[in-house]
Design a protein around this motif. Structure first.
Motif, PDB file in Angstrom:
ATOM      1  N   GLY A  91       4.236   1.842 -10.377  1.00  0.00           N
ATOM      2  CA  GLY A  91       2.814   2.023 -10.649  1.00  0.00           C
ATOM      3  C   GLY A  91       2.163   3.163  -9.874  1.00  0.00           C
ATOM      4  O   GLY A  91       0.948   3.336  -9.951  1.00  0.00           O
ATOM      5  N   CYS A  92       2.934   3.922  -9.104  1.00  0.00           N
ATOM      6  CA  CYS A  92       2.319   4.937  -8.255  1.00  0.00           C
ATOM      7  C   CYS A  92       3.009   6.295  -8.402  1.00  0.00           C
ATOM      8  O   CYS A  92       4.096   6.511  -7.870  1.00  0.00           O
ATOM      9  N   ALA A  93       2.336   7.193  -9.111  1.00  0.00           N
ATOM     10  CA  ALA A  93       2.922   8.505  -9.387  1.00  0.00           C
ATOM     11  C   ALA A  93       3.092   9.318  -8.100  1.00  0.00           C
ATOM     12  O   ALA A  93       4.057  10.064  -7.951  1.00  0.00           O
ATOM     13  N   GLY A  94       2.159   9.148  -7.160  1.00  0.00           N
ATOM     14  CA  GLY A  94       2.225   9.905  -5.913  1.00  0.00           C
ATOM     15  C   GLY A  94       3.474   9.571  -5.121  1.00  0.00           C
ATOM     16  O   GLY A  94       4.201  10.460  -4.657  1.00  0.00           O
ATOM     17  N   CYS A  95       3.743   8.292  -4.948  1.00  0.00           N
ATOM     18  CA  CYS A  95       4.919   7.879  -4.194  1.00  0.00           C
ATOM     19  C   CYS A  95       6.206   8.211  -4.964  1.00  0.00           C
ATOM     20  O   CYS A  95       7.241   8.469  -4.351  1.00  0.00           O
ATOM     21  N   ARG A  96       6.110   8.203  -6.294  1.00  0.00           N
ATOM     22  CA  ARG A  96       7.289   8.597  -7.088  1.00  0.00           C
ATOM     23  C   ARG A  96       7.634  10.055  -6.821  1.00  0.00           C
ATOM     24  O   ARG A  96       8.794  10.424  -6.701  1.00  0.00           O
ATOM     25  N   THR A 108       0.849  -1.196   0.000  1.00  0.00           N
ATOM     26  CA  THR A 108       0.000   0.000   0.000  1.00  0.00           C
ATOM     27  C   THR A 108       0.886   1.248   0.000  1.00  0.00           C
ATOM     28  O   THR A 108       2.075   1.174   0.301  1.00  0.00           O
ATOM     29  N   CYS A 109       0.268   2.396  -0.299  1.00  0.00           N
ATOM     30  CA  CYS A 109       1.019   3.644  -0.286  1.00  0.00           C
ATOM     31  C   CYS A 109       1.556   3.928   1.119  1.00  0.00           C
ATOM     32  O   CYS A 109       2.667   4.433   1.282  1.00  0.00           O
ATOM     33  N   LEU A 110       0.747   3.572   2.125  1.00  0.00           N
ATOM     34  CA  LEU A 110       1.167   3.822   3.503  1.00  0.00           C
ATOM     35  C   LEU A 110       2.450   3.065   3.820  1.00  0.00           C
ATOM     36  O   LEU A 110       3.399   3.613   4.407  1.00  0.00           O
ATOM     37  N   ARG A 151       8.759  -1.817  -7.227  1.00  0.00           N
ATOM     38  CA  ARG A 151       7.602  -2.265  -8.007  1.00  0.00           C
ATOM     39  C   ARG A 151       6.405  -1.346  -7.733  1.00  0.00           C
ATOM     40  O   ARG A 151       5.690  -0.954  -8.642  1.00  0.00           O
ATOM     41  N   HIS A 152       6.218  -1.004  -6.473  1.00  0.00           N
ATOM     42  CA  HIS A 152       5.132  -0.083  -6.127  1.00  0.00           C
ATOM     43  C   HIS A 152       5.346   1.274  -6.813  1.00  0.00           C
ATOM     44  O   HIS A 152       4.416   1.851  -7.368  1.00  0.00           O
ATOM     45  N   LEU A 153       6.589   1.739  -6.789  1.00  0.00           N
ATOM     46  CA  LEU A 153       6.887   3.056  -7.364  1.00  0.00           C
ATOM     47  C   LEU A 153       6.580   3.097  -8.861  1.00  0.00           C
ATOM     48  O   LEU A 153       6.118   4.110  -9.389  1.00  0.00           O
TER      49      LEU A 153
HETATM   50 ZN   LIG Z   1       1.981   4.797  -3.586  1.00  0.00          ZN
END
Ligand SMILES: [Zn+2]
Lengths: 198, 250
Positions: free
Chosen positions: B32-37, B2-4, B28-30
């Motif tokens: 697919g996730c622009a916010g966390c990037r 999760t993002c958290l 891997r999460h990064l």
């Molecule tokens: Zn995220």
């Protein structure tokens, strides 16, 4: 497309420079080196403590940049940020790897600066801004950040040695990095404005 | 992830201290996730500021050249194969090229095929070498074979071989195979000089799929009196030369 040795590059130029690097074009390697060789070498020297290790790190960072260059995306950040992250990551890996051979020399942020030659205004400006950003951190933030940045300690290792909760360490590390980034960005904006007014 | 969970690990990730076994999942999460990037990019900028706050050191002036060389050597890949053994196979490499050309005998060796030389290269490089086929090929042309070991001038690193067959009609052929030159100042062109001082300016070396630079050109010119083979860089500086000697197998 040709690239100057100084002044910021546009995102488009950075992408093109990396494309040429991946293609193995020598002038691209030299341009990249003339812009980033010194700060990369500095990270190596300050963190690993010897000229030999710093040189080796510099060579390896450029090799890694060439190998990973296809993944550089100028829309996701500046080239200097990307390269300095590679450099610092590699230095930390080496520190952690060599840990068995004795503790690495801890370089304090407060270390007395070496006098820089006068013709290197650009470098001085960068450093001046970075140091002012660093001065904006609390003593606790600086302390924890130094342990992670210079010694390559994980949040858990820091928490154990300092006797503070893991969550607190992570929160402080994040707060410290974000503060540095904000302060640097703010100063850079002001410098640009002064440049325009002049 | 999760993002958290990702956010919890990002500061350590940016500082390069996140344990390796957790880096992969996080990356891997990064992807697919622009916010966390975005968060990662900001943290990395903090690390960058930290790096720029250090007293800047002065790298030795020669480091630039060592970086360039290191990169070219790394680019050659095959770290398990020592350079000496690569040199030893030079003659064979040219032979490989020729052998493959023989395999393409059906195409014919006519002038009209010159333009296809490059696509022949691409296929030829991938063929299995069989040095005997080079002899067959040379004999099939009914001409006189020569070869030259190409040696780089001072300050350049490379090695290579040229095979020249002088034959009647348009059956004379020049085949060259060299290692990538360091430093690189391509594109590189080929010149032959004969006994009477006549200069034949031929075409350019091409990058092959094997990473070597190769050249194949058929010509109707008389190559029987060629003395030397020269490779010139983009500024017409000589970078490699070789004296022509009778062809010897392998
Ligand atoms: Zn995220």
């Amino acid at each position: 497309m040709t690239f100057g040795r100084e002044g910021p590059l546009s995102a488009e130029s950075e992408q093109e420079l990396m494309r040429q690097l991946v293609a193995g074009e020598e002038h691209a390697i030299r341009t990249l080196y003339s812009r980033f060789g010194r700060p990369i070498y500095t990270v190596g020297l300050r963190m690993l403590g010897s000229v030999e290790a710093a040189e080796e790190l510099t060579r390896d960072v450029f090799l890694a940049a060439w190998r990973k260059g296809g993944r550089f995306d100028s829309e996701r950040g500046r080239l200097s940020t990307w390269l300095m992250a590679i450099a610092h990551n590699m230095a930390v890996d080496r520190l952690r790897h060599d840990r068995g051979a004795g503790r690495p020399p801890l370089v304090l942020v407060e270390e007395v600066p070496e006098p820089a030659p006068l013709d290197e205004e650009e470098v001085l400006l960068d450093r001046d801004r970075a140091q002012r950003a660093l001065a904006g951190l609390s003593a606790a933030e600086r302390h924890l950040l130094s342990q992670a940045y210079f010694s390559g300690w994980t949040a858990r290792e820091i928490a154990e040695s300092e006797g503070i909760p893991l969550g607190t360490v992570k929160t402080r590390l994040r707060a410290a990095l974000i503060k540095l980034r904000k302060s640097e960005a703010e100063q850079s904006r002001m410098a640009t404005r002064r440049g325009i007014e002049r | 992830m999760t993002c958290l969970e990702a956010r919890d690990q990002l500061p350590e990730y940016a500082l390069g201290v996140l344990p390796a076994e957790r880096v992969r999942d996080l990356e891997r999460h990064l992807e697919g996730c622009a916010g966390c990037r975005r968060e990662t990019a900001e943290l990395h900028q903090g690390v960058e500021t930290m790096s720029f706050s250090l007293p800047q050191a002065s790298p030795p002036p020669a480091l630039a050249d060592r970086v360039v060389r290191g990169l070219f050597e790394g680019a050659r890949a095959k770290p398990s194969q020592p350079r000496a053994s690569r040199r030893a196979v030079r003659v064979l490499a040219a032979a490989t090229l020729a052998a493959a050309l023989v395999a393409f005998g059906a195409i014919g060796w006519g002038v009209a095929e010159r333009h296809r030389a490059q696509s022949i290269n691409a296929i030829a490089i991938r063929r299995i070498e069989n040095i005997d086929k080079l002899d067959t090929f040379i004999k099939s042309l009914g001409g006189q074979p020569f070869q030259a070991q190409l040696v780089p001038v001072a300050g350049i690193e490379s090695s290579g071989t040229a095979v020249i067959v002088s034959a009647s009609g348009a059956n004379s052929v020049v085949i060259i195979d060299v290692l990538p030159l360091i430093p690189n100042h391509g594109p590189y062109s080929v010149q032959l000089i004969d006994r009477s001082g006549r200069v034949f300016s031929l075409g350019h070396l091409q990058s092959s799929t094997s990473g070597d630079l190769v050249f194949v050109q058929f010509t109707a010119q008389d190559l029987s009196r060629v003395l030397s083979v020269t490779i010139l860089d983009a500024h017409s500086n000589v970078v490699m030369t070789g004296k022509v000697a009778p062809y010897s197998k392998g």
